[in-house]
Motif scaffolding. Sequence first.
Motif, PDB file in Angstrom:
ATOM      1  N   ARG A  22       0.571  -1.029   0.106  1.00  0.00           N
ATOM      2  CA  ARG A  22       0.205   0.524  -0.086  1.00  0.00           C
ATOM      3  C   ARG A  22       0.626   1.099   0.052  1.00  0.00           C
ATOM      4  O   ARG A  22       0.520   1.983  -0.678  1.00  0.00           O
ATOM      5  CB  ARG A  22      -0.550   0.114   1.512  1.00  0.00           C
ATOM      6  CG  ARG A  22      -2.033  -1.093   0.858  1.00  0.00           C
ATOM      7  CD  ARG A  22      -3.250  -0.521   2.045  1.00  0.00           C
ATOM      8  NE  ARG A  22      -4.162  -1.218   2.023  1.00  0.00           N
ATOM      9  CZ  ARG A  22      -4.616  -2.138   3.526  1.00  0.00           C
ATOM     10  NH1 ARG A  22      -4.012  -1.920   4.286  1.00  0.00           N
ATOM     11  NH2 ARG A  22      -5.766  -3.052   3.356  1.00  0.00           N
ATOM     12  N   ASN A  23       2.516   1.298   0.499  1.00  0.00           N
ATOM     13  CA  ASN A  23       3.124   2.193   0.544  1.00  0.00           C
ATOM     14  C   ASN A  23       4.605   2.221   0.017  1.00  0.00           C
ATOM     15  O   ASN A  23       4.890   1.954   0.475  1.00  0.00           O
ATOM     16  CB  ASN A  23       2.573   2.540   1.770  1.00  0.00           C
ATOM     17  CG  ASN A  23       2.226   3.025   2.734  1.00  0.00           C
ATOM     18  OD1 ASN A  23       1.741   4.293   2.630  1.00  0.00           O
ATOM     19  ND2 ASN A  23       1.277   2.428   3.348  1.00  0.00           N
ATOM     20  N   PRO A  24       4.438   1.795  -1.159  1.00  0.00           N
ATOM     21  CA  PRO A  24       5.341   1.519  -2.111  1.00  0.00           C
ATOM     22  C   PRO A  24       6.649   2.528  -1.684  1.00  0.00           C
ATOM     23  O   PRO A  24       7.959   2.145  -1.601  1.00  0.00           O
ATOM     24  CB  PRO A  24       5.516   1.199  -3.455  1.00  0.00           C
ATOM     25  CG  PRO A  24       4.105   2.128  -3.601  1.00  0.00           C
ATOM     26  CD  PRO A  24       3.465   1.638  -2.299  1.00  0.00           C
ATOM     27  N   ASP A  25       6.056   4.056  -1.660  1.00  0.00           N
ATOM     28  CA  ASP A  25       7.427   5.048  -1.221  1.00  0.00           C
ATOM     29  C   ASP A  25       7.905   4.718   0.193  1.00  0.00           C
ATOM     30  O   ASP A  25       8.932   5.310  -0.028  1.00  0.00           O
ATOM     31  CB  ASP A  25       6.678   6.630  -1.154  1.00  0.00           C
ATOM     32  CG  ASP A  25       5.531   6.576  -0.661  1.00  0.00           C
ATOM     33  OD1 ASP A  25       4.209   5.329  -0.539  1.00  0.00           O
ATOM     34  OD2 ASP A  25       5.156   7.302   0.169  1.00  0.00           O
ATOM     35  N   LYS A  26       7.586   4.145   0.978  1.00  0.00           N
ATOM     36  CA  LYS A  26       8.194   3.649   1.912  1.00  0.00           C
ATOM     37  C   LYS A  26       8.459   2.896   2.613  1.00  0.00           C
ATOM     38  O   LYS A  26      10.080   2.818   3.380  1.00  0.00           O
ATOM     39  CB  LYS A  26       7.121   3.860   3.455  1.00  0.00           C
ATOM     40  CG  LYS A  26       5.864   4.891   3.917  1.00  0.00           C
ATOM     41  CD  LYS A  26       6.012   5.349   4.739  1.00  0.00           C
ATOM     42  CE  LYS A  26       5.180   6.386   5.092  1.00  0.00           C
ATOM     43  NZ  LYS A  26       3.237   6.488   5.499  1.00  0.00           N
ATOM     44  N   VAL A  27       9.096   1.820   1.496  1.00  0.00           N
ATOM     45  CA  VAL A  27       9.853   0.183   1.449  1.00  0.00           C
ATOM     46  C   VAL A  27      11.826   1.323   1.387  1.00  0.00           C
ATOM     47  O   VAL A  27      12.605   0.451   2.185  1.00  0.00           O
ATOM     48  CB  VAL A  27       9.689   0.092   0.509  1.00  0.00           C
ATOM     49  CG1 VAL A  27      10.765  -1.693   0.258  1.00  0.00           C
ATOM     50  CG2 VAL A  27       8.200  -0.785   0.350  1.00  0.00           C
ATOM     51  N   PRO A  28      12.252   1.666   0.149  1.00  0.00           N
ATOM     52  CA  PRO A  28      13.149   2.080   0.097  1.00  0.00           C
ATOM     53  C   PRO A  28      13.872   2.642   1.833  1.00  0.00           C
ATOM     54  O   PRO A  28      14.844   1.971   2.072  1.00  0.00           O
ATOM     55  CB  PRO A  28      13.760   2.662  -1.090  1.00  0.00           C
ATOM     56  CG  PRO A  28      11.931   2.340  -1.306  1.00  0.00           C
ATOM     57  CD  PRO A  28      11.331   2.121  -0.607  1.00  0.00           C
TER      58      PRO A  28
END
Length: 267
Positions: A22-28
């Motif tokens: 749901r929050n791909p930007d928070k993965v890195p």
Amino acid sequence: MGSTRLTRYRKSLAHQVTYALRNPDKVPPYARRAARDAWLRLKYRDHIAYYRAVMASDAARSTEAAVGHNPSRDRWAQIGRMQFDYLVRHGLKPQHRMLEIGCGNLRAGRLFIDYLESGHYYGIDISPDILIAAQDTVVREGLQAKLPHLTLTDDLTFAFLPDASFDVVHAHSVFSHSPPDVIEQCLAHVGRVLAPGGFFDFTFDRTEGREHQVLHEDFYYRTDTLVELAAKHGLSAQFMDDWEKLPHLQSKLRVSAVSEAARTVSP
Ligand SMILES: C[S@@+](CC[C@H](N)C(=O)[O-])C[C@H]1O[C@@H](n2cnc3c(N)ncnc32)[C@H](O)[C@@H]1O
């Protein structure tokens, strides 16, 4: 692994995968923090040494970001002002002596220093990098004449400070990064340094569910746990409802000594 733990592990893994999708930007950034956590945990067993290294790593990128997740200077100033206005509304007077635990780079401390009489502000922190940044804030704000005390510490026993000396002790966003033993050490010793009638305000990340931590950096507590810990050391704790109305995600407890027992250090 027992079946309950396995079920809990599966649920937590499923939750993490769903959250990541749901929050791909928070993965890195999370992956970067997880790698750093793994490396620093190998190097440092003790939480204070570990968290000092986390602060050194964060401060190397931005001291504003190191004391708060949002690196903007406006947000830095706003959170500092919120802490200051709140304490003045709750009776902080220029003649009071104040101890700020985890003073950071003086986001709020610069306002306390300016307001209090000379020499009445004591800031302590475990991070030398942050204390250097705090000195930069003193210079930038022209606060040298107020003679703030800024001291590096390795624990929260306050052993180098005199009895009954502080009207206000303040810790904003410090217990949200502290495991239970660090909080307990603080509560076991803070009563000794509180002046008669003094109080200790601290914020914490509150959970209504299971207490947990994320990457050994963020700790979530139930209010009752902290209230009971305070009581164990002769302190009464009050939940600060009016703080909840402010635009800040953490909650605040105020503790004060209820008995002489709090003034002598409990084991
Ligand atoms: C999120 S920052 C908040 C700084 C400041 N209170 C503010 O509101 O800007 C947390 C600070 O607490 C310090 N800190 C963390 N654990 C500590 C401990 N056990 N004793 C003293 N300082 C601590 C960190 O080094 C960091 O400067």
